[in-house]
Design an enzyme around this catalytic site. Structure first.
Site, PDB file in Angstrom:
ATOM      1  N   MET C   1       0.815  -1.198   0.000  1.00 10.17           N
ATOM      2  CA  MET C   1       0.000   0.000   0.000  1.00 10.17           C
ATOM      3  C   MET C   1       0.852   1.251   0.000  1.00 10.17           C
ATOM      4  O   MET C   1       0.366   2.321  -0.221  1.00 10.17           O
ATOM      5  CB  MET C   1      -0.863   0.029   1.268  1.00 10.17           C
ATOM      6  CG  MET C   1      -1.418  -1.335   1.550  1.00 10.17           C
ATOM      7  SD  MET C   1      -2.725  -1.259   2.715  1.00 10.17           S
ATOM      8  CE  MET C   1      -1.819  -1.002   4.188  1.00 10.17           C
ATOM      9  N   CYS C   2       2.130   1.067   0.324  1.00  8.55           N
ATOM     10  CA  CYS C   2       2.973   2.250   0.411  1.00  8.55           C
ATOM     11  C   CYS C   2       4.421   1.859   0.191  1.00  8.55           C
ATOM     12  O   CYS C   2       4.806   0.722   0.356  1.00  8.55           O
ATOM     13  CB  CYS C   2       2.880   2.900   1.780  1.00  8.55           C
ATOM     14  SG  CYS C   2       1.207   3.315   2.256  1.00  8.55           S
TER      15      CYS C   2
END
Lengths: 227, 442, 302
Positions: C1-2
């Site tokens: 997600m990051c």
């Protein structure tokens, strides 16, 4: 002879010192000064210790006393000697409400008056009040003896079980299921002993006895208004 | 050729239904209101109306059996020198010797001890067997003070000041004469065979200001060692919780109206109190407003049946739960194997609730020696331990699926509600929305 | 997600290159987080002065007159350096609180990104390359820095929702993962007086560390505490005025690679974020252990 000045010493110190006594320490005398209405003074005693409290105490003085001899040279707040197991508690002044509540044994003496609900739910304790007691005294009292040299307030002995109530003065009213009962020789003997132990100068024959009518022991609809 | 006018079929009243009519006739015939155990039987908004969201992409789940999911809980961390450490957050609620047979009490103690959790005395005092079979025993301090004494107070692991019960907030207990055996009578200092009426109010204190002083006395007597619980029935959960905390409680026990083992009037069971589901959020709010959530622990009881209920109660903010009815069923209450005998008593397995009468065929809610001997406390304790294990595994399964390494990290945000009622009571969004009744904006 | 990166320099001669090195690392992480990007650079400070990094959705309206508008509160001492949607207000420490308070009235749309003697924080919605260019990060010098590229999960794609999160002076945090008890923890921290700008779980982690450090712990001790109190999945890279820390949760699913040489300590979500660093070929490369606090400090290292 340890002295606990409660104006400078924490309550915790007094009670933990009392709980730290050995069984053999029966000649120990504790002096408590400046109680100033403190709550829970000398609670949970479990040794034959003597405690002299100089002044008036708050709630639950000598609560659950088991074997101690506690004298309060002053008055006591609510619930003095509540749930006492054994020993003696003497209040030189007056006692507030719930004196001797749920007590199971021992002797509670109130030299002055006791307020309402004296001996509420008592379960074997003996209580002698030199003065008068307030309303709803001996409510649901199960066992033991309540002796009152003065008068009793309203609804004495409401929902009474097997406790015995002796009153020398007037009774404002009897509670549900409480009736006057015959004073038999064994009651006079019992009363004489209690009066002597409580240092009360009174003629046992001048008291009247009250007890349970036992009508509420088994539920019946015709007694429903008494519930 | 004959012609009959069409007739409407007989129609029974929804208001005066069969049960209502039968109860009117029973009351008229006997002149006694109905007393029973078993908790409320009406349908209430409950944990079944909540669902967990689970984790998928925005959150990640934990692997079952491998990745740790803590179930332990410590109770009484606020003031007590000796807090209680439980391996599972499911405790056994207070049920008295008297209401229950000695065998049943022993079974509860054995099951709880095998599971690393606590059991609780009841209205009637502590027995040696109970103390002996329970590693962790909570001693109830009740209005009646039956069996209350300082020795037992000191040999208890915690003290629970009972102010109310979910089945009857504001009411006292009733033990009918049939169950007052010699031993029960002696423990309670009552004549044998009489109806025993328990008080609804404590004899020597009333209200939070007095309670604070009563708690001080209990702490002084026990040298500040024992956690002090305060148990309230689900009535006014916000204020009752806040006041118990202000009075100095280490732990608040909150019993919703599904709380079931207390025998009392049917009208009380069915018409007084609030559902467990509706009680939790206000109680948690009170703790949060005082800055003491998780510092004063909250135990919730009343209708807890499985691990999902445990997880839901904890997600809403409880630290632990307590079971009564479910524990009795686990050890053998209302077992269909006694169906013939339940029928003879005018009931049926699954519906028997005359626990106060002492004729329980399962030998649990009785003082009859012949009936009581039917219950093998060792085997029954094992059943309870199995059941507690299953509940714990179920709760862990859910917590892991929501990505939590501890049951205590479950949050209200892990839940949604199936009904408007449940959404309002639990303050979690109605499924598929981000809204619940009462949320600002509406 | 990051994607997250961090670079902590030991060799002072590398300091002029910090912005360029960190920018390159961050751009490599674009696939992991194309929604927004952010970076915190610990640069040179002015003795006795505090830097307040602010952001405005209407910079052309808010920034040109800001220095004058803040003059009453700062007694004319505040200096404003505009960088696109951000501005760095430099003000003597004695006036810092008054200036922060005044911002709310003179320019209510302005949001404070971070405050400290050394840190400057820049973050915006958009591709990392564009965000970095907009603020001229590559030209910045400094001692250490952290960066983040975001793929939003449960909170909004906004500037405020971008990392790094700064909840205390010279403190900031970037996070890769997903916390599972942030709602409860946020309620607790709010009650203890922490203020939150977003619904983001990572801001809760930052605030938690700030609160722990406010109680007297150093960064390493605060990270140890996080292991017990934060639930869920996380790899954190954290900066303080002189310190740099890394922590992975006990399960450690989210990727993390570290490199250390005599000249620097570097962190990347993936190895490719590190490949442009000088001397990477001979660096010690390792994956941080689960539930283990890694912590460097310029003051204690010296």
């Amino acid at each position: 002879m340890p002295v606990f000045d409660l104006s400078v010493t924490p309550l915790r110190d007094l009670n933990s010192a009392l709980h730290g006594l050995n069984d053999g320490a029966n000649d120990t005398v504790f002096e408590v000064t400046n109680p100033r209405g403190h709550h829970a003074v000398a609670v949970g005693i479990n040794a034959p210790v003597t405690v002299k409290v100089h002044g008036s105490v708050g709630y639950y003085c000598a609560g659950m006393n088991d074997g101690g001899n506690v004298t309060v040279h002053g008055s006591a707040g609510p619930g003095v000697a509540e749930n006492m197991m054994s020993g003696t508690v003497v209040i030189e002044g007056d006692a507030s409400q719930y004196a001797g509540a749920t007590g199971r044994g021992g002797l509670l003496v109130v030299k002055g008056n006791a307020a309402s609900r004296c001996g509420i739910s008592m379960k074997g304790i003996d209580i002698v009040v030199h003065g008068s007691i307030g309303h709803m005294s001996a409510f649901m009292a199960q066992a033991g003896n309540l002796v009152v040299l003065g008068d009793a307030g309203e609804a004495l002995g409401d929902s009474l079980y097997e406790a015995r109530l002796f009153v020398r003065g007037s009774v404002k009213s009897l509670g549900a299921d409480c009736i006057e009962k015959e004073m038999r020789p064994e009651h006079l003997a019992l009363l004489a002993d209690l009066l002597a132990r409580a240092g009360a100068d009174a003629d046992p024959a001048s008291f009247r006895r009250y007890g349970s009518a036992r009508r509420l022991y088994t539920f019946h609809i015709d007694n429903a208004d008494a519930y | 050729m004959s012609y009959h006018n069409p007739q409407t079929p007989p129609r029974k009243s929804a208001t005066f239904d069969d049960h209502t009519l039968a109860e009117i006739r029973r009351a008229a015939a006997t002149g006694i209101y109905d007393i029973r155990g078993g908790g409320t039987k009406r349908k209430l908004p409950h944990f079944d109306d909540l669902l967990f969201l689970g984790a998928s992409i925005s959150r990640y789940p934990l692997e079952g059996y491998r990745e740790r999911c803590d179930t332990s809980v410590t109770l009484g961390t606020r003031f007590a020198k000796k807090p209680i450490h439980l391996k599972i957050p499911i405790t056994i609620a207070g049920m008295s010797f008297g209401a229950l047979s000695a065998q049943a009490k022993e079974a509860l103690g054995r099951g709880a001890t095998l599971s690393g959790t606590s059991t609780t005395t009841g209205d009637g005092g502590m027995t040696d067997e109970e103390r002996g079979h329970s590693d962790i025993l909570v001693y109830q301090y009740l209005p009646s003070r039956y069996g209350m004494n300082p020795k037992d107070l000191r040999r208890a692991d915690a003290i629970e000041v009972v102010v109310g019960q979910g089945a009857k907030p504001g009411g006292g207990g009733m033990l009918l004469g049939q169950k007052i055996s010699d031993r029960v009578a002696e423990m309670r200092i009552l004549p044998k065979g009489i109806d025993q009426r328990s008080a609804c109010r404590h004899p020597d204190w009333t209200g939070p200001d007095d309670l604070e002083i009563k708690i001080l006395e209990l702490r002084e007597i026990t040298d500040w060692e024992k956690p002090i619980y305060v148990k309230v029935g689900g009535a006014r959960p916000y204020y009752d919780t806040a006041l118990a905390v202000k009075a100095g409680a280490d732990v608040v026990v909150l019993d919703g109206m599904q709380g079931g083992t207390a025998a009392t009037q049917d009208v009380f069971i069915e018409h007084v109190g609030q559902p467990t589901l509706a009680c939790i959020r206000p109680a948690v709010q009170a703790l949060q407003d005082l800055g003491l959530h998780r510092k004063v622990q909250l135990i919730v009881s009343g209708g807890i049946r499985n691990g999902a209920d445990v997880a839901k109660a904890m997600a809403l903010g409880a630290d632990a739960v307590s079971i009564g009815t479910a524990a009795l069923v686990a050890i053998g209450d209302n077992d269909p194997k006694w169906e013939a005998e339940y029928q003879a008593l005018g009931s049926t397995a699954g519906a028997y609730d005359d626990w106060h009468e002492g004729r329980d065929p399962a030998g649990i809610t009785t003082q009859d020696p012949a009936l009581a001997s039917r219950l093998d406390p060792v085997a029954a304790g094992r059943r309870l331990a199995n059941y507690l294990k299953v509940m714990t595994l179920e709760a862990q399964t859910i917590a892991r699926a929501c990505g939590h390494n501890s049951l205590h990290n479950l949050e209200p945000e892990d839940l949604c509600a199936l009904t408007m009622e449940a959404a309002a009571m639990a303050r979690v969004p109605l499924a598929g929305t981000d809204w619940y009744p009462g949320k600002s904006g509406f | 997600m990051c994607g997250i990166v961090g670079l902590f320099l030991k060799d002072r001669t590398l300091e002029p290159e910090l912005g360029a090195l960190l920018s390159a690392m961050l751009v490599t992480m674009t696939d992991r987080g194309p929604d927004s990007a952010g970076i915190a650079i610990y640069g040179a400070g002015t003795d006795g002065a505090v830097k307040i990094t602010v952001q405005s959705p209407q910079p052309e309206a808010d920034f040109p007159g800001l220095e004058a508008a803040l003059a009453p509160a700062s007694e004319g001492t505040a200096r404003v350096a505009i960088k696109s949607t951000h501005a760095v207000i430099t003000v003597p420490a004695a006036h810092a609180e008054a200036v922060r308070a005044a911002l709310g009235t003179v320019a209510p749309a302005i949001r404070v990104m971070g405050v400290g003697e050394n840190v400057e924080i820049y973050k915006e919605v958009g591709l990392p390359r564009d965000v970095l260019a907009r603020f001229g990060i590559a030209a910045m010098a400094g001692t250490h820095g952290i960066g983040h590229t975001r793929m939003a999960t449960e909170s909004a794609v906004t500037t405020l929702g971008a990392h790094p999160f700064s909840t205390g002076p010279d403190q900031c945090l970037v996070h890769n993962g997903s916390l599972s008890n942030h709602n409860n923890l946020r309620r607790e921290l709010t009650r203890e007086g922490m203020r939150f700008e977003t619904e983001n779980d990572s801001e809760v982690a930052a605030a938690y560390l700030t609160a722990e450090m406010a109680s007297g712990k150093n960064l390493g001790e605060a990270l140890e505490g996080a292991l017990g109190d934060l639930d869920g999945f996380y790899t954190f890279v954290v900066g303080t005025r002189s310190g740099f820390g890394v922590l992975r949760d006990p399960i450690a699913c989210k990727p993390a690679v570290m490199a250390e040489t005599d000249r620097y300590v570097a962190f990347g979500s993936e190895y490719r974020a590190l490949v442009g660093l000088p001397g990477i070929e001979t660096a010690r490369i390792w994956e941080p252990e689960p539930a283990t606090v890694y912590f460097w400090d310029h003051r204690t290292a010296a």
